[in-house]
Design a protein around this motif. Structure first.
Motif, PDB file in Angstrom:
ATOM      1  N   GLU A 127       0.887  -1.168   0.000  1.00 29.47           N
ATOM      2  CA  GLU A 127       0.000   0.000   0.000  1.00 29.47           C
ATOM      3  C   GLU A 127       0.920   1.211   0.000  1.00 29.47           C
ATOM      4  OE1 GLU A 127      -3.523  -0.902   2.919  1.00 29.47           O
ATOM      5  OE2 GLU A 127      -1.768  -2.022   3.537  1.00 29.47           O
ATOM      6  N   GLU A 143      -3.611   6.737  -2.034  1.00 28.49           N
ATOM      7  CA  GLU A 143      -3.160   5.446  -1.534  1.00 28.49           C
ATOM      8  C   GLU A 143      -3.342   4.448  -2.661  1.00 28.49           C
ATOM      9  OE1 GLU A 143      -4.210   4.126   2.414  1.00 28.49           O
ATOM     10  OE2 GLU A 143      -3.961   2.035   1.820  1.00 28.49           O
ATOM     11  N   GLU A 179       1.526  -6.231   8.616  1.00 28.69           N
ATOM     12  CA  GLU A 179       1.690  -5.006   7.832  1.00 28.69           C
ATOM     13  C   GLU A 179       2.756  -4.149   8.502  1.00 28.69           C
ATOM     14  OE1 GLU A 179      -1.870  -2.617   7.687  1.00 28.69           O
ATOM     15  OE2 GLU A 179      -1.032  -1.254   6.204  1.00 28.69           O
TER      16      GLU A 179
HETATM   17 MG    MG Z   1      -5.038  -0.889   4.332  1.00 23.76          MG
END
Ligand code: MG
Ligand code: ADP
Length: 498
Positions: A25, A172, A231
């Motif tokens: 991302e 994003e 993440e």
């Molecule tokens: Mg996300």
């Protein structure tokens, strides 16, 4: 330990091989003078809290007004990735408390993003390890606000908030979990950055934080369903992204092989120590209580607006590269290196135009740019935008070589002087008498001297020691201060020695 084959990256555990799955991302700051919902400036490096409107500071009663330029740049980016542009999108509030977020929510787009499915073709660099050329899916691009920045002092213990960044527009860009090695993730980021810079929608400057990546990593047995991912937030260089993946994937393998399970969590990567650590267990979308922002109407795009965005796109890196390799006839390597960065490509095109004969000079110009100019810029620690030599001066130098005024060796000397003085090559050649000579009389005279001084070698050469030819070339060139035309020297030497 990592097994490396030509194209597949595997982690070798005690119980067998593991495959790594990666999705990125990327937060890219949109190039725009003003913020997403206010007129405050976005210039980098200003004094803290000098670029904050009442909207950015979330004063009561302030209303956001959408900046059309930010939407235009995000749509252009979507088009450059061959993505679907959603005619209707909507802004949602993502609610959370943090001291750098005065609104208490971030305006983002969860349910109806501006841009849908697209893709990015990648070609991993072999020096980064195994990886495949492939198309990496882009799931969506949404537009959102950035938060402010906290600064912490140790002595005395105090925290400060700078809201200059609060409300700055971000895209994003969310990839599919299509990457399978650090090299593929590195190639994806480089390619994305290259496209953003061509489009002009983000400067791609990772050091200044205008592009940063959240790195999602999981591991699995080859062929099995995806595993649980973690993440790692806000990684700010391509190298660190690759290192963070390597580190995190190996950590997950260790956990799984020890009989544990991977916990879905948010992590931080510390590049100084080369290790990651857990920051918090990962929130799900429902934790943020997303809801449509009641201050903003749904965003509807007209076909005319989209067509205008499309028409404003420049030639993109892959198209340019194909044109350089095809019609322009550059070696594949040169085409790849020059087109990777838009500034380099522009410089090259200005150089070619300035030669006045772009068709015939392309290959020589590309070689000179990659070896001589890049070499010099590397030594000087400068980017191509700061080159002390202009494209017009470079073109003049190339033309002096093409018309035989300068030999390759002399051209290198002249170039060094250009770097030091900033003078035009023709002026340097004139003032310092650096012209190459093809004057056969002068060259023959020198050859006669060289042969007289080396009568023994002449005899050896005539006796069959062919290798000595280079020696005579060297001696003649040296005696002529490097200014003799090498082709003429060769020809005359053959005659004299033969
Ligand atoms: Mg996300
Ligand atoms: P969230 O909304 O929780 O951030 P998403 O489904 O939007 O989750 O995915 C976020 C990112 O995680 C995407 O880039 C996606 O490609 C990646 N991703 C999803 N599942 C996995 C997985 N199992 N392993 C690695 N990356 C994944």
């Amino acid at each position: 330990m990592t097994t490396e084959t030509a194209s597949s990256y595997r982690i070798q555990g005690a119980t067998g091989e593991w495959e790594v799955v990666i999705g990125l991302e990327v937060h890219a700051q949109i190039t725009s003078n003003a913020k997403l919902f206010s007129g405050a400036s976005t210039a980098f490096g200003a004094e803290p809290n000098t670029q904050v409107s009442l909207v950015d500071a979330a004063m009561p009663g302030m209303l956001p007004v959408l900046n059309k330029e930010c939407i235009r740049q995000a749509v252009r980016t979507g088009l450059a990735l061959g993505a679907e542009i959603n005619r209707v999108s909507r802004f949602d509030r993502k609610n959370y408390f943090y001291a750098d977020l005065p609104q208490g929510y971030q305006i983002s787009q969860l349910y109806h993003p501006l841009v849908g499915e697209g893709s990015i073709p990648i070609e991993p660099d072999a020096k980064d390890g195994p990886g495949e050329a492939k198309l990496v899916g882009v799931e969506r691009i949404h537009v959102e606000q950035d938060a402010g920045k906290l600064m912490h002092d140790q002595h005395p213990t105090r925290s400060y908030v700078d809201l200059n960044r609060s409300g700055v527009a971000l895209m994003e860009i969310v990839s599919r979990p299509d990457m399978r090695s650090p090299a593929e993730a590195g190639a994806y980021l480089r390619k994305l950055r290259s496209i953003l810079r061509y489009v002009g929608s983000c400067d791609g400057n990772m050091e200044q934080g205008s592009m940063r990546a959240d790195v999602n990593v999981s591991v699995r047995r080859p062929g099995e369903p995806f595993g649980t991912r973690t993440e790692t937030k806000n990684v700010n260089s391509v190298r660190f992204v690759m290192a963070a993946i390597e580190q995190e994937a190996n950590r997950q393998v260790d956990v799984l092989e020890a009989g544990g399970r991977v916990v879905q969590e948010t992590r931080l990567y510390d590049p100084d120590r080369g290790e990651g650590r857990s920051m918090r267990s990962k929130e799900d979308a429902h934790d943020y209580r997303y809801f449509p922002d009641p201050d903003l109407l749904p965003l509807e795009l007209s076909e005319a607006f989209i067509a205008e965005c499309e028409a404003s796109l420049p030639e993109l890196p892959d198209d340019k590269r194909a044109r350089y390799e095809g019609p322009l006839g550059l070696p594949a390597y040169n085409a790849a290196v020059i087109t990777a960065d838009v500034e380099t490509a522009r410089w090259f095109e200005a150089l070619l135009d300035a030669t006045g004969k772009p068709e015939t000079m392309a290959k020589a110009a590309s070689n000179w740019l990659i070896s001589d100019l890049f070499g010099a810029l590397n030594r000087l620690g400068k980017g191509i935008g700061e080159s002390p030599v202009s494209p017009a001066q470079g073109a003049e130098l190339l033309n002096l070589v093409a018309d035989g005024t300068l030999s390759g060796t002399l051209a290198k000397q002249v170039f060094e002087i250009m770097l030091e003085t900033g003078d035009d090559p023709s002026k340097i050649v004139e003032e310092r008498g650096l012209k190459q000579t093809s004057d056969t009389g002068a060259i023959e005279a020198i050859i006669a001297q060289v042969m007289e001084a080396n009568a023994d070698k002449v005899a050896e050469y005539r006796g069959g020691k062919d290798k000595l030819f280079g020696f005579f070339v060297g001696q003649t060139m040296k005696a002529m201060g490097g200014k003799a035309n090498p082709a003429v020297v060769n020809e005359l030497l053959k005659k004299a020695l033969g």
